[in-house]
Design a protein around this motif. Structure first.
Motif, PDB file in Angstrom:
ATOM      1  N   LEU A   7       0.812  -1.221   0.000  1.00 35.25           N
ATOM      2  CA  LEU A   7       0.000   0.000   0.000  1.00 35.25           C
ATOM      3  C   LEU A   7       0.843   1.267   0.000  1.00 35.25           C
ATOM      4  O   LEU A   7       0.310   2.375   0.070  1.00 35.25           O
ATOM      5  CB  LEU A   7      -0.917   0.001   1.232  1.00 35.25           C
ATOM      6  CG  LEU A   7      -1.935  -1.150   1.304  1.00 35.25           C
ATOM      7  CD1 LEU A   7      -2.628  -1.159   2.657  1.00 35.25           C
ATOM      8  CD2 LEU A   7      -2.966  -1.027   0.177  1.00 35.25           C
ATOM      9  N   GLY A   8       2.162   1.100  -0.039  1.00 32.12           N
ATOM     10  CA  GLY A   8       3.049   2.262  -0.039  1.00 32.12           C
ATOM     11  C   GLY A   8       3.241   2.873   1.333  1.00 32.12           C
ATOM     12  O   GLY A   8       3.706   4.017   1.450  1.00 32.12           O
ATOM     13  N   GLN A  47      -5.177  -3.808   2.763  1.00 37.74           N
ATOM     14  CA  GLN A  47      -5.469  -2.762   3.747  1.00 37.74           C
ATOM     15  C   GLN A  47      -6.018  -3.375   5.031  1.00 37.74           C
ATOM     16  O   GLN A  47      -5.631  -2.998   6.140  1.00 37.74           O
ATOM     17  CB  GLN A  47      -6.473  -1.775   3.168  1.00 37.74           C
ATOM     18  CG  GLN A  47      -6.717  -0.567   4.075  1.00 37.74           C
ATOM     19  CD  GLN A  47      -7.632   0.457   3.432  1.00 37.74           C
ATOM     20  OE1 GLN A  47      -8.700   0.104   2.921  1.00 37.74           O
ATOM     21  NE2 GLN A  47      -7.220   1.712   3.441  1.00 37.74           N
ATOM     22  N   THR A  48      -6.915  -4.356   4.857  1.00 42.90           N
ATOM     23  CA  THR A  48      -7.461  -5.048   6.027  1.00 42.90           C
ATOM     24  C   THR A  48      -6.362  -5.804   6.769  1.00 42.90           C
ATOM     25  O   THR A  48      -6.272  -5.758   8.001  1.00 42.90           O
ATOM     26  CB  THR A  48      -8.563  -6.032   5.592  1.00 42.90           C
ATOM     27  OG1 THR A  48      -9.603  -5.313   4.919  1.00 42.90           O
ATOM     28  CG2 THR A  48      -9.137  -6.761   6.805  1.00 42.90           C
ATOM     29  N   LEU A  49      -5.491  -6.488   6.002  1.00 44.96           N
ATOM     30  CA  LEU A  49      -4.403  -7.246   6.618  1.00 44.96           C
ATOM     31  C   LEU A  49      -3.410  -6.336   7.337  1.00 44.96           C
ATOM     32  O   LEU A  49      -2.834  -6.724   8.356  1.00 44.96           O
ATOM     33  CB  LEU A  49      -3.674  -8.077   5.557  1.00 44.96           C
ATOM     34  CG  LEU A  49      -4.416  -9.312   5.041  1.00 44.96           C
ATOM     35  CD1 LEU A  49      -3.641  -9.951   3.904  1.00 44.96           C
ATOM     36  CD2 LEU A  49      -4.638 -10.321   6.159  1.00 44.96           C
ATOM     37  N   GLU A  50      -3.227  -5.117   6.793  1.00 44.50           N
ATOM     38  CA  GLU A  50      -2.297  -4.202   7.459  1.00 44.50           C
ATOM     39  C   GLU A  50      -2.791  -3.848   8.851  1.00 44.50           C
ATOM     40  O   GLU A  50      -2.030  -3.878   9.819  1.00 44.50           O
ATOM     41  CB  GLU A  50      -2.111  -2.932   6.634  1.00 44.50           C
ATOM     42  CG  GLU A  50      -1.133  -1.961   7.294  1.00 44.50           C
ATOM     43  CD  GLU A  50      -0.950  -0.670   6.504  1.00 44.50           C
ATOM     44  OE1 GLU A  50      -0.021   0.092   6.828  1.00 44.50           O
ATOM     45  OE2 GLU A  50      -1.754  -0.416   5.587  1.00 44.50           O
ATOM     46  N   TYR A  51      -4.113  -3.534   8.966  1.00 43.24           N
ATOM     47  CA  TYR A  51      -4.648  -3.172  10.273  1.00 43.24           C
ATOM     48  C   TYR A  51      -4.725  -4.380  11.210  1.00 43.24           C
ATOM     49  O   TYR A  51      -4.418  -4.277  12.407  1.00 43.24           O
ATOM     50  CB  TYR A  51      -6.028  -2.531  10.118  1.00 43.24           C
ATOM     51  CG  TYR A  51      -5.960  -1.097   9.665  1.00 43.24           C
ATOM     52  CD1 TYR A  51      -5.369  -0.128  10.479  1.00 43.24           C
ATOM     53  CD2 TYR A  51      -6.485  -0.697   8.433  1.00 43.24           C
ATOM     54  CE1 TYR A  51      -5.298   1.195  10.075  1.00 43.24           C
ATOM     55  CE2 TYR A  51      -6.414   0.626   8.019  1.00 43.24           C
ATOM     56  CZ  TYR A  51      -5.816   1.568   8.846  1.00 43.24           C
ATOM     57  OH  TYR A  51      -5.736   2.877   8.443  1.00 43.24           O
ATOM     58  N   ILE A  52      -5.124  -5.529  10.644  1.00 44.42           N
ATOM     59  CA  ILE A  52      -5.176  -6.738  11.471  1.00 44.42           C
ATOM     60  C   ILE A  52      -3.773  -7.109  11.947  1.00 44.42           C
ATOM     61  O   ILE A  52      -3.547  -7.418  13.124  1.00 44.42           O
ATOM     62  CB  ILE A  52      -5.802  -7.910  10.673  1.00 44.42           C
ATOM     63  CG1 ILE A  52      -7.291  -7.650  10.433  1.00 44.42           C
ATOM     64  CG2 ILE A  52      -5.601  -9.230  11.425  1.00 44.42           C
ATOM     65  CD1 ILE A  52      -7.959  -8.681   9.542  1.00 44.42           C
ATOM     66  N   SER A 101      -7.632  -3.899  -1.300  1.00 50.23           N
ATOM     67  CA  SER A 101      -8.590  -3.909  -0.197  1.00 50.23           C
ATOM     68  C   SER A 101      -8.198  -4.939   0.861  1.00 50.23           C
ATOM     69  O   SER A 101      -8.195  -4.646   2.063  1.00 50.23           O
ATOM     70  CB  SER A 101      -9.985  -4.222  -0.725  1.00 50.23           C
ATOM     71  OG  SER A 101     -10.912  -4.286   0.345  1.00 50.23           O
ATOM     72  N   ALA A 102      -7.850  -6.134   0.421  1.00 45.70           N
ATOM     73  CA  ALA A 102      -7.453  -7.184   1.362  1.00 45.70           C
ATOM     74  C   ALA A 102      -6.164  -6.802   2.083  1.00 45.70           C
ATOM     75  O   ALA A 102      -6.017  -7.041   3.293  1.00 45.70           O
ATOM     76  CB  ALA A 102      -7.270  -8.511   0.621  1.00 45.70           C
TER      77      ALA A 102
END
Length: 707
Positions: free
Chosen positions: A185-186, A213-218, A210-211
């Motif tokens: 995601l940069g 981004q979710t994985l980054e927060y998780i 999208s996935a």
């Protein structure tokens, strides 16, 4: 996202509260013990030494790296804790940045985009992962289930160790999860360098933005959450050493916990026996509360690695003493009765019955925390202290408990009582007349001056003969050899003769501090009145006591062991070994000369300069040398449990097929000699095998005569 930041900060608050509560408990428990102001004073006065110790022992992992495979693995895992702290700075920064701007693209100011930092973070994480694999292999290979008491992990809390390895693994994979997604995601600060994070990113890239981004927060929450759970586990487990090891090293005795024994203290002050009151003063350690805060720090810092246990001569000969378990049993007992220790008198009445029962349990006894056989198996050899990577001082713990048992409980092996009576009445462990101390001189063909008042100015050294050197037949051969070598070299020396008394080492190592002090003060008065400046001693126990323990009582001298002086005289050409000794010789390191005082080279240097000698080291030598079994006053106690230590050592010596076993200690001469005679009687050793002092080998070569 705001909800991610809220979850992360709530988790952090809860974990810090739980960890803080535990740390406060540990602090209050430790400070409920006896004060040890000398530890703080020494650290302050020797700040340069302490900084060096932190750099070498903590950051450099010097002791751990002596055990190369496990040491190397630990080195990388430890440094992972330091370097990956920067990843957690980035993680919390991303958490807050994401809540404020919606984009978690935080980087550490100034250094946060350096490729080298990204590389170091990923490299140390991968190295730590490999270290975890190494740890797992080592633990499986050395499992107590298959190796029994031969495993250094025997007695350790194994479940906790595996849990911590699992938690470190979780720290690493969650780190790569959120960094890999962030790279896609940069949001990863590093354009290059973070090779493992980039590799993870390549695996996650096909999942889409999208996935990711979710994985980054998780991944971010998991990474922070794992660390917080790990923190709570650490402060409640043996891995507390992560935080306490640097402090334990900082407040350790220097240069280490070997050499001289610390003086007895009560309430942080040196105990004055003339004014001491057994009702109010602390005499050693009779209950766990008598432990100093430094002792509690030892409890907290034990890593349960078992290095001490694997090197202990008592444990290796099937005796109940494990230095590791000695510390762990005290630690577990302290935790179990902590509510009692920290409660007021009124609060104690309402404590659970099991806590009150434990509070009444004796520290040492048949039904105590420490069994007497554990306490009296120790030879004070120092192998445990030498090997401990976090500077735990096992011998100090043992001697503190011995002091209480001997001086307050009058509970100690009965045969040692004869030795104490002889020391008190005759000034030597054998109870022989002081007039016999000079009889060996009559067997020489030159005069040895006896110093009765003032040391003559033309005498350079006082030769401290020692009780064994003057009174024991085998040791007297060493005494005469040293005297003759000094005479040949032109070294002027004298002896005290009947004025010499035991240094007090057996009494102190047994725990009878009062008798040690009495003998030491008597000798110091004699030496000081005579104006003695330089002393040479043949007994490592005398050498250690004179050099390292007498200064605390007002006796400061330049003390050398005879092997140090003889090696110097050979180097200077004042002694010249000429006659070849065509023998294969294995050298046994006396514990109080080697580990306690780091004298390894000089005895070997002497043998190396004797023509014809072929030296062969035993498997356990130098700082890993094996005890003869006589230290810690064991010379005057029967060895009834397990295999005799001197027999074990001679068995090892016999594997080198020696013609002669050499050493540099009268106690070792006796112990090894007795074991060799047993082997001769059983046909396991050749009849010509003998044990001699290095000085005897040297005089044989210098004079060409039979020793």
């Amino acid at each position: 996202m705001l909800w991610v930041a809220i979850i992360g900060l709530v988790m952090t608050g809860v974990a810090l509260a739980l960890a803080g509560r535990r740390v406060l408990f540990l602090y209050q428990l430790a400070t409920s013990g006896q004060p040890a102001p000398e530890r703080v004073e020494f650290a302050k006065a020797n700040i340069g030494t302490e900084i060096k110790a932190q750099l070498v022992e903590v950051l450099g992992q010097k002791k751990l790296l002596k055990w190369t495979p496990s040491g190397t693995a630990h080195f990388f895992v430890m440094w992972a804790f330091f370097i990956l702290a920067t990843v957690y700075v980035e993680a919390y920064g991303a958490l807050i940045q994401g809540a404020i701007t919606g984009t978690p693209d935080f980087h550490i100011p100034l250094i946060g985009r350096w490729p080298i930092l990204g590389f170091l973070q990923d490299f140390i994480a991968v190295a730590a992962l490999l270290g975890l694999i190494a740890f797992a292999v080592i633990r499986i290979k050395n499992s107590p289930k298959t190796m029994g008491r031969k495993s250094r992990f025997s007695g350790s809390h194994l479940g906790g160790a595996w849990l911590v390895l699992f938690m470190i693994f979780n720290v690493i994979w969650t780190m790569f999860l959120f960094r890999g997604a962030a790279a896609n995601l940069g949001n990863l600060p590093y354009q290059s360098g973070a090779f493992a994070s980039d590799a993870t990113a390549a695996l996650l890239r096909p999942l889409g933005a999208s996935a990711n981004q979710t994985l980054e927060y998780i991944g971010l929450l998991l990474h922070i959450g794992v660390m917080l759970v790990f923190l709570v586990i650490v402060v409640n487990s043996k891995h507390l050493h992560i935080f306490t090891a640097p402090m334990n090293v900082l407040f350790s005795r220097r240069p280490d916990g070997l050499g001289g024994v610390d003086v007895m203290r009560s309430g942080g002050k040196v105990l004055d026996f003339e004014e001491a009151d057994p009702e109010t003063d602390v005499f050693g350690r009779g209950k766990i509360e008598d432990t100093t805060w430094k002792g509690f720090l030892d409890f907290y810092t034990c890593t349960e690695c078992g290095r001490c246990q694997s090197q202990c001569p008592a444990w290796n000969t099937d005796k109940p003493l494990s230095p590791k378990m000695l510390i762990l049993d005290q630690r577990d007992h302290a935790f179990a009765i902590a509510p009692y220790i920290m409660a007021t008198e009124a609060e104690r009445e309402n404590l659970p019955v099991d806590v009150l029962e434990l509070a009444g349990k004796p520290l040492v006894g048949e039904d105590g925390v420490i069994h007497p056989d554990v306490l009296w198996s120790c030879t004070n050899c120092g192998a445990c202290v030498e090997q401990c990577p976090v500077d735990i001082e096992h011998i100090d713990h043992i001697l503190d408990m011995r002091r209480y048992q001997v001086m307050i409980e009058s509970s100690f092996p009965s045969e040692a009582g004869v030795m104490l009576k002889n020391l008190e009445n005759k000034g030597n462990p054998w109870g022989m007349s002081e007039m016999k101390r000079a009889e060996w001189i009559e067997e020489l063909d030159f005069e040895v001056p006896i110093v009765d008042e003032k040391m003559p100015e033309d005498l350079e050294y006082l030769f401290w003969v020692g009780c064994a050197g003057a009174l024991e037949d085998r040791a007297k051969k060493t005494t005469k050899a040293v005297a003759e070598l000094l005479h040949i070299a032109g070294v002027k020396f004298g002896v005290l003769g009947p004025m010499e008394a035991c240094t007090g080492d057996p009494a102190r190592r047994l725990g009878m501090e009062f008798l040690f002090t009495m003998l030491a003060q008597q000798n110091i008065e004699t030496l000081n009145e005579a104006g003695v400046k330089k002393i040479v001693a043949t007994c490592p126990h005398c050498f250690n006591t004179l050099a390292n323990e007498y200064p605390a009582l007002g006796g400061t001298y330049e003390v050398v062991h005879h092997t140090q002086l003889l090696s110097k005289l050979v180097d200077e050409g004042l002694l010249t070994p000429i006659t070849p000794i065509e023998e294969k010789i294995t050298y046994h390191d006396p514990c109080f000369l080697g580990r306690h005082n780091k004298v390894y080279a000089q005895p070997r240097d002497i043998m190396a300069k004797v023509p014809g000698v072929q030296t062969q080291e035993m498997h356990r030598c130098k700082d890993r040398g094996f005890c003869c079994g006589a230290g810690g006053a064991r010379m005057w106690m029967e060895e009834r449990i397990g295999k005799r230590i001197n027999t074990e050592r001679v068995d090892e010596a016999l594997t080198t097929d020696p013609d002669t076993v050499s050493t540099a200690c009268p106690f070792c001469l006796v112990m090894l000699g007795d074991a060799i005679n047993e082997k001769k009687n059983s046909g396991e050793a050749k009849e010509t095998l003998e044990v001699v002092d290095v000085a005897q080998l040297l005089i044989k070569s210098v004079k060409g005569q039979k020793v």
